[in-house]
Design an enzyme around this catalytic site. Sequence first.
Site, PDB file in Angstrom:
ATOM      1  N   CYS A 197     -33.005  18.062 -30.351  1.00 15.38           N
ATOM      2  CA  CYS A 197     -32.299  17.203 -31.307  1.00 15.38           C
ATOM      3  C   CYS A 197     -33.002  15.843 -31.386  1.00 15.38           C
ATOM      4  CB  CYS A 197     -30.834  17.037 -30.898  1.00 15.38           C
ATOM      5  SG  CYS A 197     -30.594  15.909 -29.495  1.00 15.38           S
ATOM      6  N   CYS A 248     -27.339  17.401 -23.609  1.00 20.60           N
ATOM      7  CA  CYS A 248     -28.324  18.435 -23.924  1.00 20.60           C
ATOM      8  C   CYS A 248     -29.119  18.843 -22.682  1.00 20.60           C
ATOM      9  CB  CYS A 248     -29.305  17.930 -24.968  1.00 20.60           C
ATOM     10  SG  CYS A 248     -28.638  17.838 -26.629  1.00 20.60           S
ATOM     11  N   ASN A 305     -27.759  22.511 -20.674  1.00 26.50           N
ATOM     12  CA  ASN A 305     -26.768  21.677 -21.351  1.00 26.50           C
ATOM     13  C   ASN A 305     -25.423  21.745 -20.636  1.00 26.50           C
ATOM     14  OD1 ASN A 305     -26.790  24.348 -22.420  1.00 26.50           O
ATOM     15  ND2 ASN A 305     -25.954  23.700 -24.389  1.00 26.50           N
ATOM     16  N   GLU A 346     -32.306  19.024 -22.380  1.00 28.92           N
ATOM     17  CA  GLU A 346     -33.452  18.130 -22.178  1.00 28.92           C
ATOM     18  C   GLU A 346     -33.018  16.875 -21.422  1.00 28.92           C
ATOM     19  OE1 GLU A 346     -32.462  19.578 -24.935  1.00 28.92           O
ATOM     20  OE2 GLU A 346     -34.109  20.106 -26.267  1.00 28.92           O
ATOM     21  N   CYS A 368     -32.895  13.760 -28.246  1.00 25.20           N
ATOM     22  CA  CYS A 368     -33.728  14.266 -27.142  1.00 25.20           C
ATOM     23  C   CYS A 368     -35.214  14.061 -27.427  1.00 25.20           C
ATOM     24  CB  CYS A 368     -33.406  15.723 -26.841  1.00 25.20           C
ATOM     25  SG  CYS A 368     -31.845  15.866 -25.948  1.00 25.20           S
ATOM     26  N   GLU A 400     -21.539  20.734 -21.501  1.00 27.46           N
ATOM     27  CA  GLU A 400     -20.593  20.262 -22.517  1.00 27.46           C
ATOM     28  C   GLU A 400     -19.332  19.690 -21.880  1.00 27.46           C
ATOM     29  OE1 GLU A 400     -20.213  23.582 -25.244  1.00 27.46           O
ATOM     30  OE2 GLU A 400     -22.203  23.148 -26.100  1.00 27.46           O
TER      31      GLU A 400
HETATM   32  N1  THU Z   1     -28.541  21.585 -27.362  1.00 28.39           N
HETATM   33  C1  THU Z   1     -29.428  21.341 -26.340  1.00 28.39           C
HETATM   34  O1  THU Z   1     -29.041  21.327 -25.162  1.00 28.39           O
HETATM   35  N2  THU Z   1     -30.724  21.129 -26.646  1.00 28.39           N
HETATM   36  C2  THU Z   1     -31.265  21.256 -27.886  1.00 28.39           C
HETATM   37  O2  THU Z   1     -32.481  21.165 -28.006  1.00 28.39           O
HETATM   38  C3  THU Z   1     -30.391  21.512 -29.046  1.00 28.39           C
HETATM   39  C4  THU Z   1     -28.940  21.596 -28.761  1.00 28.39           C
HETATM   40  C5  THU Z   1     -27.156  21.872 -27.011  1.00 28.39           C
HETATM   41  C6  THU Z   1     -26.135  20.824 -27.318  1.00 28.39           C
HETATM   42  C7  THU Z   1     -24.859  21.652 -27.339  1.00 28.39           C
HETATM   43  O3  THU Z   1     -24.389  21.821 -26.015  1.00 28.39           O
HETATM   44  C8  THU Z   1     -25.314  23.004 -27.858  1.00 28.39           C
HETATM   45  O4  THU Z   1     -26.730  23.040 -27.678  1.00 28.39           O
HETATM   46  C9  THU Z   1     -24.975  23.262 -29.309  1.00 28.39           C
HETATM   47  O5  THU Z   1     -25.390  22.201 -30.105  1.00 28.39           O
END
Ligand code: THU
Length: 133
Positions: free
Chosen positions: A89, A56, A45, A58, A92, A47
């Site tokens: 999520c 994310c 991920n 994925e 994703c 941000e």
């Molecule tokens: N996140 C992912 O990268 N994948 C997931 O399957 C769930 C959430 C990330 C998004 C954000 O950067 C952090 O986790 C907290 O939500």
Amino acid sequence: MISDNFDKLFEEAKKVREKAHVPYSQFKVGAAFLTEDNSIVAGCNVENAAYPQSQCAEASAIGNLISQGYKNIVEVVVIGSGSKLCSPCGGCRQRLREFAKLDVPIHMCNIEGHIKTSTLGELLPDSFGPENL
Ligand code: THU
């Protein structure tokens, strides 16, 4: 044994998870895909200070999948942070739907190991995919 390729996918997801850019949530996620020709593609991920622009793990892995010339995901490992289930999520799940069949297993893990496996179809029932157009 969870699957023949689980250990390899887990190691790649764990490695890439360490590279996550998560100054806002501190919640590192790594995702690794097995492709139909047994290659592994991973992503973490990323941000952003403008929070909704965050990506994310994925989604990053899908970008890498396509950039490296692959199209078909046959197995997925996602490693989150902490002890609770890190399931993909909603967005994703739909992203995965484009490149994975409904019977593809998604192994949800933390850094200690496997927590739960669900198929994409279980995570995304009655989904809309390329063949619905
Ligand atoms: N996140 C992912 O990268 N994948 C997931 O399957 C769930 C959430 C990330 C998004 C954000 O950067 C952090 O986790 C907290 O939500």
